[in-house]
Design an enzyme around this catalytic site. Sequence first.
Site, short mmCIF file in Angstrom:
data_model
loop_
_atom_site.label_atom_id
_atom_site.label_comp_id
_atom_site.label_asym_id
_atom_site.label_seq_id
_atom_site.Cartn_x
_atom_site.Cartn_y
_atom_site.Cartn_z
N PHE A 12 26.21 -39.12 -20.73
CA PHE A 12 26.17 -38.00 -19.80
C PHE A 12 26.71 -38.42 -18.44
O PHE A 12 26.33 -39.47 -17.90
CB PHE A 12 24.73 -37.52 -19.59
CG PHE A 12 24.13 -36.78 -20.73
CD1 PHE A 12 24.01 -35.40 -20.70
CD2 PHE A 12 23.65 -37.47 -21.85
CE1 PHE A 12 23.44 -34.72 -21.77
CE2 PHE A 12 23.07 -36.79 -22.91
CZ PHE A 12 22.96 -35.41 -22.87
N ASP A 13 27.60 -37.61 -17.88
CA ASP A 13 27.81 -37.65 -16.43
C ASP A 13 26.52 -37.10 -15.80
O ASP A 13 25.70 -36.48 -16.50
CB ASP A 13 29.02 -36.80 -16.07
CG ASP A 13 29.28 -36.74 -14.58
OD1 ASP A 13 29.09 -37.76 -13.90
OD2 ASP A 13 29.66 -35.66 -14.09
N MET A 14 26.33 -37.30 -14.51
CA MET A 14 25.11 -36.78 -13.90
C MET A 14 25.38 -35.57 -13.02
O MET A 14 24.91 -34.47 -13.29
CB MET A 14 24.40 -37.87 -13.08
CG MET A 14 23.01 -37.43 -12.63
SD MET A 14 22.10 -38.72 -11.75
CE MET A 14 22.82 -38.58 -10.09
N ASP A 171 31.97 -32.66 -16.53
CA ASP A 171 32.23 -31.36 -15.92
C ASP A 171 33.50 -31.32 -15.08
O ASP A 171 34.06 -30.25 -14.85
CB ASP A 171 31.06 -30.95 -15.03
CG ASP A 171 30.94 -31.85 -13.80
OD1 ASP A 171 30.83 -33.08 -13.99
OD2 ASP A 171 30.99 -31.34 -12.68
#
Length: 221
Positions: A12-14, A171
């Site tokens: 995951f990116d944050m 994203d």
Amino acid sequence: MSAAERIEAVVFDMDGVLVDTEHLWDEVREALTEEWGGRYTPEAQEAMMGMSSPEWSRYLHEVVGLREPPEVINAEVVRRMLERYEADLPVVPGAVEAVRRLAAAGYRLAVASSSNRELIDGVLRRLGLSELFAVTVSSEEVARGKPAPDVYLETARRLGVPPGRCMAIEDSASGIRAAHSAGMRVIAYPNRHYPPAAEVLGLADVVVDGLAEVGALFNGR
């Protein structure tokens, strides 16, 4: 998702994936620039997306024109971001549920973020997810920030999983490029404040409208 059975880890990116905070970074750095005598532009915002903290703090000093040294700029931005998070941490809808669902399904989980180490640790602690992530990597811990693949390659190395068996959830344009360059498969969840261009989204294996869709993609596990 076809070939989901080949995926061993989900990264995951944050900012923009777990928490809706990309615009907060922009607001904090723009406000600091106004207070400290620089000149903030839309080009500056775009340029800094994905940069590591050493990179964007140098950029604010050398290009935007803040007089203070990069380490002072970095510390002040992080202090203000932590303050904003304490007041109101905007969690992306479905993010916590997606993490818990993938962990329960047996995937190894990691975070690969441009945020500073203390911000990553603070956010995961606030969300109650720290124990579910086997690995967390800040791009300040590698040579280059996104869109270079360094943070994703380091994440795969720490996981002990080949990049080709990792799925990244991103994203931003810089993040999608970074994960793709690292050889990972990519789920794009386009940032609503700074949506990636169509040609960048074309690098992703899947584009989703919300994180509630992510768990469904791995139903075959």
